[in-house]
Design an enzyme around this catalytic site. Structure first.
Site: not given
Length: 113
Positions: A9-11, A14
């Site tokens: 969920r963390c950019s 990712r």
């Protein structure tokens, strides 16, 4: 083996994962919110990073602000807090052999590939 402690969920996490995928190297994904590291494993990661436990804490997380912010915590207590609330662990963390980096910014990961 390269290992990434990843939160999908963390950019930034990712982006870090994308850097590893582009490298073509084999790596293992650890979704640390589900597969929480043990106390020893987290201490080993902190040692590899060459930082203090407080430097691995995400201080903008509401759980930090509500439960820990104004307390004097020992290194051991900080490690226990991160295990109890893995959201507090900075991400992503990439480990390659005896080297580790926090992928903030994600380009940091390239330094150990």
């Amino acid at each position: 083996m390269i290992k990434i402690f990843h939160n999908p969920r963390c950019s930034k996490s990712r982006q870090g994962l994308a850097i590893l995928e582009e490298s073509g190297k084999d790596f293992e994904i650890v979704k640390y919110l589900e597969d929480v590291p043990s106390e020893k494993e987290l201490k080993d990661i902190i040692a590899l990073l060459g930082i203090s436990p407080i430097d691995l804490v995400r201080k903008n997380e509401s759980i930090w602000k509500e439960q820990y912010k104004d307390k004097e915590l020992s290194d051991g207590e900080l490690v226990k807090a991160m295990i109890a609330h893995p959201k507090l662990i900075e991400r992503p963390i990439v480990i390659s052999g005896k080297k580790a980096v926090i992928g903030r910014p994600p380009e940091n990961i390239k330094t150990i590939l």
